[in-house]
Design an enzyme around this catalytic site. Structure first.
Site, PDB file in Angstrom:
ATOM      1  N   GLU A  24      -0.522 -45.977 -11.900  1.00  0.00           N
ATOM      2  CA  GLU A  24       0.803 -45.566 -12.367  1.00  0.00           C
ATOM      3  C   GLU A  24       0.690 -44.540 -13.494  1.00  0.00           C
ATOM      4  OE1 GLU A  24       3.961 -49.005 -12.027  1.00  0.00           O
ATOM      5  OE2 GLU A  24       2.227 -49.708 -13.174  1.00  0.00           O
ATOM      6  N   LYS A 102      13.096 -48.334 -10.856  1.00  0.00           N
ATOM      7  CA  LYS A 102      11.700 -48.055 -10.523  1.00  0.00           C
ATOM      8  C   LYS A 102      11.472 -48.510  -9.079  1.00  0.00           C
ATOM      9  CE  LYS A 102       7.004 -48.818 -12.303  1.00  0.00           C
ATOM     10  NZ  LYS A 102       6.205 -49.473 -13.352  1.00  0.00           N
TER      11      LYS A 102
END
Length: 125
Positions: A24, A102
């Site tokens: 990420e 997200k």
């Protein structure tokens, strides 16, 4: 009775590197931000002057910069940075609600969306 008005901006897509997992922070991913600003719009609703309200473009620029400028582990922190930046930059805004989606979070499940909603009010002096 005071006016209760809202400026909203939804679906702002920002690529950023927030997260706990290594991939990420390296590759980053797409986040989507929704903003709701509590602001008295009685003046601009009469005058039609931009100077009596806030520029939507400036709000988006401020939110985007606050969201992207630092890589956070937590969405909660990233959302807080956006809220703080908006309240700092725009004195006319009484409160801000920041929703951060997200949709590609690393969760081992089939899901449509995940995120946080954070509301911050201006502190009286």
């Amino acid at each position: 009775m005071s006016d209760s008005d809202t400026i909203f901006i939804t679906g702002v897509v920002i690529h950023a590197r927030h997260g706990v997992m290594e991939h990420e922070t390296e590759v980053g991913q797409r986040f989507v931000i929704d903003l709701e600003l509590s602001i008295n719009l009685s003046e601009p609703s009469r005058t039609d002057h931009l100077s009596d309200t806030v520029s939507y473009a400036s709000v988006v620029a401020t939110a985007t910069a606050a969201f992207k400028n630092t890589n956070y582990k937590l969405l909660e922190r990233a959302a807080g940075a956006v809220a703080d930046a908006i309240l700092t930059a725009f004195a006319r805004v009484d409160a801000v609600k920041v929703t951060v989606h997200k949709p590609h979070a690393p969760i081992a499940a089939i899901f449509e969306d995940v995120g946080v909603v954070l509301t911050r009010m201006r502190q009286s002096p």
